[in-house]
Enzyme design. Structure first.
Site, PDB file in Angstrom:
ATOM      1  N   HIS A   1     -85.041 -54.422   9.580  1.00  0.00           N
ATOM      2  CA  HIS A   1     -86.109 -53.795  10.340  1.00  0.00           C
ATOM      3  C   HIS A   1     -87.259 -53.427   9.396  1.00  0.00           C
ATOM      4  CE1 HIS A   1     -82.416 -52.101  12.681  1.00  0.00           C
ATOM      5  NE2 HIS A   1     -82.654 -53.354  13.040  1.00  0.00           N
TER       6      HIS A   1
ATOM      7  N   TYR B   1     -82.696 -40.651   5.148  1.00  0.00           N
ATOM      8  CA  TYR B   1     -84.007 -41.229   4.866  1.00  0.00           C
ATOM      9  C   TYR B   1     -85.128 -40.345   5.382  1.00  0.00           C
ATOM     10  CZ  TYR B   1     -83.028 -43.484   9.446  1.00  0.00           C
ATOM     11  OH  TYR B   1     -82.684 -43.746  10.755  1.00  0.00           O
TER      12      TYR B   1
END
Length: 471
Positions: free
Chosen positions: A72, A135
């Site tokens: 992605h 993240y």
């Protein structure tokens, strides 16, 4: 289970993909477990990491070995590190440009982190059970965000997965992503030019012609005073705002109506843009003026000289400069005596020469002309080279002149007698004025040392004037 490497020094390593950077993180452990600084802005930016401004923290937990996600490419930057376990990561550059399709792979454990720039496809395969990675991202998740995807099994990328995809846990959606040849490259973040209809906007149009990521607005379709400005664009899709809009009617600014307009365009508008730039990590480019100074200096003005404007126009420009400087990423281009498209002093003098009119021109103000095309050239230079943020003076190079000197040069270049120009004082020139007159700085000379240090070479004013008159 792998052993965590304790005691490493914080370090940064560039990869084969531009902007994709691996970091070794110090992990401190004993019999009780371990501790690390997962994200430490000051230390990590000191090593060269982009100050990317994270706004959201996410955690992905993966129960089984072989869980595989990706590939992605999201419209934001990511800082990825491991909380527990170990992963194999694969990154493919899906950004438009020469590095499109470049591949990098690495194993990450809690002692490593990676910075993934916007547009680089990322994918992760767990190598231990109960793996969790975190993240940080510099935009909030949005349903209308635009992604690009790549198939995990893409033959051109030829990623060597430790656990074959046929044996891995992969979603049907990820298995259906396109091959590299079918991927739409991620375009660069956009540049927004405000005030494209003016003389600087026209020059910027010529300088940036053909670049598909530049958007152009005029005052009619982009209202800097709108209360909805913060939501007028998806601002995270923009890298740069160039503010070419300005209120430049210096004498009219001394009237009640003009004063209001000048403050709105030159001060309130830039302040609004600075807030947007600060919030979304955008580089803001703004054009300033010699009128922020009173002209009393006996030397050219430097970028760090304290502003001390004489009139309303100068005051509003100084206020705009102060507002723009609050944006962490800003370039303020300070200029004087701007000449561009449309009616201006040079065109007027050339017309008077041709029509046989002998003008009286001010001879007690000194400075240098600045051509709009050169301002546009410097703005492009700053955005390509990215020197230290701040203020940069720009005028043409060479000796300073008075307005009368420039008028005589125009007459000469047009093939007429320079003696037809008569020099007068500013006071004498405006003696018969019936409407308010703004005070002018007597010295408008700007020091060019700082802009030269960036590698930009200001051109000779005489040469530029000659070219301008024949264009």
């Amino acid at each position: 289970m792998s052993e965590i490497e304790f005691g490493k020094s914080l370090s940064r390593t560039e990869t084969t993909i531009p902007g994709l950077e691996i970091f070794d993180l110090p992990v401190h452990g004993d019999s009780r477990g371990w501790f690390k600084e997962n994200w430490q802005r000051d230390k990590m930016t000191a090593l060269g990491l982009a100050d990317f401004g994270p706004v959201q923290n996410n955690v992905s937990f993966n129960d089984a070995v072989g869980t595989t996600r990706g590939i992605h490419a999201e419209p934001w930057d990511k800082w990825v590190s491991i909380a527990t376990g170990r992963i194999f990561g694969a990154w493919v550059d899906l950004r438009e440009g020469p590095s499109f399709g470049a591949v990098f792979t690495a194993e990450l454990d809690p002692s490593k982190a990676i910075f993934v720039p916007r547009g680089v496809g990322n994918s992760y395969q767990t190598l231990e059970p109960d793996t969790a990675y975190t993240y940080l991202v510099n935009d909030h998740w949005s349903a209308d965000a635009s992604y690009s995807f790549l198939n995990l099994a893409d033959e051109a990328s030829a990623i060597e997965w430790p656990i074959p995809l046929a044996e891995a846990e992969v979603s049907a959606k990820d298995l259906a992503h396109p091959r590299l040849a079918e991927v739409v490259p991620v375009a660069p973040r956009k540049t927004l030019v405000i005030g494209s209809g003016g003389q600087l906007g026209t020059a910027l149009g010529a300088e940036f012609e053909g670049l598909g990521n530049v958007e152009w607005t005029t005052r009619a379709d982009f209202d800097l005073g709108s209360a909805a400005l913060a939501d007028a664009r998806r601002w995270r899709d923009y890298d740069t705002i160039i503010n070419a809009a300005a209120y430049t009617a210096v004498d009219r600014a001394e009237t009640p109506e003009g004063r209001s307009d000048a403050w709105a365009v030159n001060a309130a508008g830039p302040a609004a843009l600075a807030r947007i730039a600060s919030e979304h990590g955008i580089t803001l480019v703004h054009v300033s003026s010699d009128y922020v100074f009173d002209g009393s200096s006996d030397r050219p003005y430097r970028e760090d000289d304290v502003v001390c404007p004489l009139g309303v126009y100068g005051q509003t420009k100084a206020a705009g400069d102060i507002a723009v400087a609050t944006a962490p990423r800003h370039y303020i281009v300070r200029t004087s005596w701007v000449i561009g498209s449309g009616n201006n002093f040079v065109r007027t003098m050339a017309s008077l020469a041709e029509r046989g009119i002998d003008p009286k021109v001010v001879d007690d103000q000194r400075g240098r002309l600045t051509f709009a095309a050169e301002i546009a050239r410097l703005i492009r230079h700053l955005l390509e080279v990215r020197p230290q943020f701040g203020v940069y003076n720009l005028t043409s190079d060479g000796a300073t002149s008075t307005w009368a000197d420039i008028a005589r040069t125009v007459f000469t270049l047009a093939g007429h007698d320079a003696a037809r120009v008569t020099g007068v004082s500013t006071e004498e020139y405006f003696a018969s004025a019936t409407s308010p007159v703004a005070p002018r700085p007597a010295n408008s000379a700007l020091d060019l040392s700082r802009v030269v240090d960036t590698g930009f070479a200001p051109r000779s004013g005489d040469e530029l004037l000659r070219e301008y008159l024949v264009s």
